[in-house]
Design a protein around this motif. Structure first.
Motif, short mmCIF file in Angstrom:
data_model
loop_
_atom_site.label_atom_id
_atom_site.label_comp_id
_atom_site.label_asym_id
_atom_site.label_seq_id
_atom_site.Cartn_x
_atom_site.Cartn_y
_atom_site.Cartn_z
N SER A 1 17.15 60.91 77.61
CA SER A 1 17.50 60.44 76.64
C SER A 1 17.57 58.94 76.60
O SER A 1 17.26 58.11 77.87
CB SER A 1 18.88 61.03 76.45
N LEU A 2 17.77 58.25 75.91
CA LEU A 2 18.92 56.83 76.06
C LEU A 2 19.96 56.30 76.35
O LEU A 2 21.33 57.01 76.38
CB LEU A 2 17.96 56.26 74.32
N PRO A 3 20.61 55.03 76.99
CA PRO A 3 21.73 54.85 77.49
C PRO A 3 22.69 54.86 75.39
O PRO A 3 22.23 54.26 74.49
CB PRO A 3 22.17 53.88 77.84
N ALA A 4 24.52 54.91 75.92
CA ALA A 4 25.05 54.78 74.46
C ALA A 4 24.22 56.21 73.67
O ALA A 4 25.35 55.89 72.62
CB ALA A 4 24.61 53.54 74.22
N VAL A 5 23.32 56.90 73.70
CA VAL A 5 23.50 58.16 72.86
C VAL A 5 24.04 58.95 73.47
O VAL A 5 23.19 59.71 74.40
CB VAL A 5 21.95 57.88 72.42
N GLN A 6 25.06 60.26 73.33
CA GLN A 6 25.15 61.40 73.52
C GLN A 6 24.20 62.08 73.39
O GLN A 6 24.73 63.09 72.33
CB GLN A 6 26.38 61.48 73.05
N LYS A 7 23.21 62.51 73.38
CA LYS A 7 22.03 62.84 73.55
C LYS A 7 21.12 63.81 74.52
O LYS A 7 21.04 63.12 75.62
CB LYS A 7 21.44 62.67 72.49
N CYS A 8 20.31 64.81 74.39
CA CYS A 8 18.94 65.37 75.13
C CYS A 8 17.82 64.15 74.41
O CYS A 8 17.79 64.04 73.43
CB CYS A 8 18.87 66.35 76.00
N ALA A 9 17.20 64.91 75.80
CA ALA A 9 15.86 64.25 74.71
C ALA A 9 15.23 65.11 73.69
O ALA A 9 14.78 64.45 72.55
CB ALA A 9 14.15 64.72 76.16
N CYS A 10 16.17 66.78 73.98
CA CYS A 10 15.52 67.42 72.21
C CYS A 10 15.88 66.96 71.11
O CYS A 10 15.88 67.08 69.67
CB CYS A 10 15.59 68.84 72.65
N GLY A 11 17.49 66.31 71.24
CA GLY A 11 17.59 65.72 70.55
C GLY A 11 17.53 64.44 69.69
O GLY A 11 17.34 63.89 68.17
N LEU A 12 17.05 63.31 70.72
CA LEU A 12 16.20 62.49 70.25
C LEU A 12 14.71 62.73 68.99
O LEU A 12 14.40 62.35 68.49
CB LEU A 12 15.82 61.49 71.18
N GLU A 13 14.25 63.85 69.95
CA GLU A 13 12.66 64.57 68.88
C GLU A 13 13.39 65.34 68.05
O GLU A 13 12.19 65.96 66.64
CB GLU A 13 11.96 64.59 69.90
N GLY A 14 14.29 66.26 67.85
CA GLY A 14 14.21 67.03 66.94
C GLY A 14 13.79 68.47 67.01
O GLY A 14 13.56 68.54 66.11
N SER A 15 13.85 68.55 68.34
CA SER A 15 13.59 70.04 68.84
C SER A 15 13.86 70.37 69.40
O SER A 15 13.80 71.53 70.03
CB SER A 15 11.80 69.60 69.71
N CYS A 16 15.72 70.56 69.59
CA CYS A 16 16.94 71.28 69.73
C CYS A 16 16.33 72.68 69.53
O CYS A 16 16.48 72.77 68.57
CB CYS A 16 17.90 70.75 69.78
N ILE A 17 16.87 73.79 70.47
CA ILE A 17 16.99 74.90 69.80
C ILE A 17 17.78 75.64 69.35
O ILE A 17 17.70 77.04 67.92
CB ILE A 17 16.72 76.25 71.02
#
Length: 953
Positions: free
Chosen positions: A358-374
């Motif tokens: 993920s990227l700084p200042a974004v409370q997300k994981c990689a799947c959150g950026l990609e829209g692929s979280c379970i």
């Protein structure tokens, strides 16, 4: 009572011996059978004459002197030493030390610092009587006083409390010329100077000194030079790579001559250079029972300090660190905009709530950026809070936050809640300072930077390339001080400077021209001890500084790079990797806004192309170069790493490598190719290969030419190796047979063939090299192609080669190289771009690295059973192996063995699963088994999630 208001103390009058020609002559009482002299001294020098005298009524005398910091006495007669005894050690430490010398009749003794343990005694075959006079510290330069002529020179230091015969010497009387005489002394003052205070030895160098100077011992500091200023290690893995080094552990000094020391890293020298820095916890670690009140906190300690890591990261083009978080009912974020439940901290000591990928200042994981979280309602897989293992894994690559120094986990305290984390090493790629460069296109253009002011030591290093015969690389002016480095002539570099003691210069002359448009390295350093200049690998030239000269550089203008303030004698060419005291200057950024200067310098292959070995081609990159090993038999960053590329040849298989020049012309011209190839002549070949077969006769290798010349390497019917050279189309071929044993025994055979004109050398299986002489010629003209396996084109070959070619080659060929050409590598890995034609069944394998029964089994299985498609010439399987029964028995044995293995593995898995379940219920597993069990559980969970129902053993 009777009180006197004064304290009568003996007057202590020190005396300073200012030079090696200083001396103090004091009279004694001649002819006495007892000599007693005592005094105190202090010095920094390891050597020096303390006392000498001629013995009464005897030809000879004695010397009391310092040698390697020890007091020694030597009694001698002409041509013969009577005694030589030693006392004390380390007496040149600048402290006061006392010496007492006594001689009575035939016995002498020395006592140092009134310590009987530091005394020495001796008996001599000579009656000693005092002479006259006694010389302290040296001897008069006039006259012939043989007792004073020594190789170690006079004493430089101080003396006091001199007594002769238990009577103190009045140094005031000596000063008034009433008693004794002297030369070049300073009386009533000890003028010794501590030149190691302050300590000018940098980076922990050990200071020692003499009367006139100090010295730095740089052992085990990682630095070199007169003041331990300059690093002995490179600043990055990129710099090591471009010295030709391969992958391995190296010490790097990320700030060069700056205050940070060197540290150990692993350099992975691939096409891109990676620096790998490990920490103290790389295992997959399980976490339970953690909450906000009692969090699980782990700290990571690296093999370098944070300052060292920061410098390395700043210099790198890219850095990353993999962070894996496995979870079962363990969340990372309570809700998208809420308080985090777990976080990590980097070198800025700030809490970070974004995770791998993920990227700084974004409370997300990689799947959150990609829209692929379970669970699409959450930005991390773990936030789905499911009662099964999942993970959020990825690389952290924001350089300012790396490396990870701490991880905090708080959500594993609920029923069935659990987590596990794993942090990889810090990985950094490239070195943007090493290739940072600028091109100076006019003599009046320059770049300017802030520069030295008040430094004790100043060093400048850079690379340059030019075609100009002269020009100033850099200049800095002060009110009185200045430094300048310039190319004075095509073969001369001059470092000139003035630090207040008058102008000086250091020159390096090269035997070859430096304006050859190749990269050349320059390093100049000025410190309190000396100024030095080095160019490339030429011997360093240096100029000693005056002992009491100015210490610091006082420069108040900016540093001009590529020119001068007067805009005269500017430099035309390229400068890169410019560093001042280990600090890199960004030439490219400054060049973007400076007229007449362009960022970047092309043409690295002209200087570094020689690092590409074994036929590798140098390819230009904006930042450096790379070696293209496509058509080399070797791999690695410099095409030096041997790569055993092996392949199985079936019946009728043919691999033909057309030499690149012919291949290109043939596509573009319909003319007779031989007319273009009169210059494609070889007078030497270097051929290496390995093979494994049970078939005879066989054709191993064939090289053809346009002029009916050829080279063939065959196995005869009885398994002998035979080399057939035909270098004259009108003569029969030269035939050389190697009759060691049958080489068609299914074992791996190694062959090396080297020809140098008429001399032929052959080496088989690392046995003694055999020598042969060709008679058919020395030149292999207009070579056309190289064939492995069967020759498919019409060729004018001899009868034996024709017999061997009837079935070509069936078996394994490995590590084939003809000069710098690797035909197997070209056919297997670069068939679309390489000039190679493949016909028949041809499969890559590891048959060239196997030995013994394994290799034979591998050959049998892969060469015939695993190859798809019909057998070309209809030969039955039985013809490939000598014994059908052996194959049938072997197959049955292998099947039984596999069944037994499957049974054993199944039992083992069942037992381990039972043990793991019991141990988990007990909660008493150790750390190693816990990690193994966790990995097993995660693996089983992943397998279940992917719906994989089949298993293969």
């Amino acid at each position: 009572g009777n009180i006197s208001f004064l304290c009568l103390e003996p007057q202590v009058v020190p005396v300073t011996f200012l030079s090696s020609s200083s001396y103090l002559a004091l009279p004694g009482t001649s002819g006495q059978d007892e000599v007693f002299i005592s005094f105190q001294f202090r010095t920094w020098n390891k050597e020096g004459l303390l006392l000498s005298s001629k013995l009464h009524q005897a030809s000879g005398g004695f010397l009391l002197y310092l040698s390697d910091g020890k007091v020694k006495i030597s009694l001698h007669k002409p041509g013969k030493a009577l005694s030589d005894i030693t006392a004390g050690a380390g007496l040149n430490n600048g402290q006061w030390h006392s010496v007492s010398f006594s001689a009575k009749r035939n016995h002498i003794s020395i006592i140092v610092d009134n310590d009987v343990t530091l005394s020495a005694h001796a008996s001599i075959p000579l009656q000693i009587y005092s002479g006259d006079p006694f010389y302290f510290g040296g001897c008069p330069s006039s006259g012939n006083i043989s007792e004073c002529n020594t190789s170690f020179g006079g004493f430089q230091g101080c003396m006091r409390l001199i007594s002769i015969g238990n009577k103190a010497v009045d140094m005031i009387s000596v000063q008034q010329n009433v008693f004794g005489n002297f030369s070049d002394l300073q009386i009533d003052l000890c003028g010794i100077i501590d030149r190691c205070l302050p300590n000018y030895c940098e980076h922990g160098g050990e200071c020692s000194q003499s009367w006139n100077s100090f010295y730095c011992n740089c052992a085990n500091t990682g630095y070199k030079g007169a003041t331990c200023h300059y690093p002995i290690y490179e600043q990055s893995c990129e710099a090591y790579k471009h010295r030709g080094n391969t992958s391995g552990f190296y010490n790097i000094d990320s700030d060069g001559s700056g205050p940070l020391g060197p540290f150990l890293v692993y350099c992975n020298m691939t096409d891109t250079t990676w620096t790998i820095i490990q920490h103290n916890n790389t295992n997959l670690t399980r976490v339970k029972s953690a909450n906000r009140e009692n969090p699980h906190t782990v700290f990571f300690k690296y093999s370098a300090s944070l300052d060292q890591l920061q410098t390395t990261i700043n210099h790198a083009e890219h850095c990353e660190q993999e962070l894996a978080y496995h979870c079962k009912k363990s969340r990372l974020l309570d809700k998208p905009d809420g308080m985090p439940l777990s976080w990590w901290i980097g070198r800025t000591n700030e809490t970070q709530t974004y995770w791998g990928g993920s990227l700084p200042a974004v409370q997300k994981c990689a799947c959150g950026l990609e829209g692929s979280c379970i669970d699409s309602q959450h930005y991390c897989n773990c936030d789905a809070d499911r009662d099964e293992w999942t993970n959020d894994t990825g690389f952290l690559s924001y350089k300012e936050h790396l490396p990870v120094t701490e991880i905090v986990i708080t959500d594993t305290n609920r029923p069935n809640s659990e987590a596990a984390y794993k942090l990889g090493p810090l990985l950094c790629r490239g070195d943007r300072t090493f290739w940072n460069s600028a091109s100076f296109n006019t003599e009046t253009s320059y770049l300017h930077f802030p520069t030295f002011h008040g430094e004790l030591s100043a060093d400048v290093s850079f690379f340059f390339k030019t075609t100009a015969s002269s020009g100033v690389f850099l200049e800095n002016l002060g009110i009185q001080d200045f430094i300048r480095i310039e190319l004075y002539s095509p073969s001369e570099v001059i470092f000139s400077f003035d630090v207040g003691n008058g102008p000086s210069e250091v020159t390096v002359q090269s035997l070859t021209s430096l304006n050859d448009n190749q990269w050349h390295y320059v390093k100049a350093e000025r410190n309190i001890k000396e100024a030095s200049l080095q160019v490339d690998q030429l011997p360093q030239s240096s100029h000693s500084a005056p002992p009491d000269g100015h210490i610091r550089l006082q420069l108040n203008s900016q540093l001009f790079v590529g020119g001068t303030a007067s805009r005269q004698k500017g430099f035309l060419g390229c400068i890169r990797s410019l560093q001042l005291n280990g600090m890199a200057l960004d030439l490219e950024e400054r060049a973007k806004i400076t007229p007449g200067v362009e960022p970047g310098c092309p043409g690295h292959c002209s200087s570094y192309g020689n690092l590409c070995h074994n036929g590798g081609k140098c390819r230009e990159k904006y930042s450096g170069f790379s070696c293209d090993c496509t058509f080399s038999a070797y791999a690695g960053p410099f095409c030096k790493k041997g790569k055993h590329i092996s392949a199985y040849f079936g019946t009728g298989t043919s691999v033909t490598y057309n030499f690149q020049e012919y291949y290109t012309l043939a596509k573009n011209s319909s003319s007779h190719a031989s007319s273009f190839y009169a210059d494609m002549t070889l007078n030497r070949e270097a051929i290496t290969f390995a093979f494994r077969t049970t078939r005879t006769p066989s054709l191993l290798l064939y090289v053809s030419s346009f002029y009916k010349e050829y080279l063939s390497v065959i196995l005869t019917r009885n398994g002998d190796l035979q080399i057939r050279y035909k270098l004259d189309g009108h003569q029969d071929p030269d035939v050389f047979g190697i009759n060691i044993k049958s080489m068609a025994d299914g074992q791996l055979q190694h062959v090396k063939i080297n020809r140098e004109e008429e001399m032929l050398f052959v080496e088989v299986n690392q046995n003694e090299r055999m020598k042969f002489i060709l008679s058919s010629g020395t030149e292999f003209n207009a070579i056309k192609s190289l064939t492995l396996g069967k020759i498919l084109e019409n060729s004018d070959i001899d009868e034996e080669t024709m017999k061997a070619n009837s079935q070509g080659f069936i078996g394994c060929l490995s590590s084939v190289q003809f000069n710098h050409i690797a035909p197997l590598k070209a056919a297997l890995h670069h068939s679309s771009s390489a000039p190679v034609i493949v016909k028949g069944r041809f499969t890559e394998s590891n048959c060239g690295t196997l030995t013994g029964a394994d290799s034979t089994s591998s050959e049998t299985t892969h060469s015939f059973a695993d190859h798809s498609g019909p057998i070309d010439e209809g030969e039955p399987l039985a013809n490939a192996i000598r014994s059908d029964s052996a194959i049938i028995g072997g197959v049955i044995a292998v099947v039984i063995f596999i069944l037994l293995c499957i049974t054993a593995i199944a039992i083992r898995i069942y037992k381990q699963k039972s043990i793991y379940s019991k141990n988990e219920a007990k909660g008493s597993e150790n750390e190693d088994s816990a990690e193994s069990a966790l990995k097993s559980e995660l693996s089983m969970q992943n397998t279940t999630n992917e719906n994989q129902k089949e298993y293969f053993f």
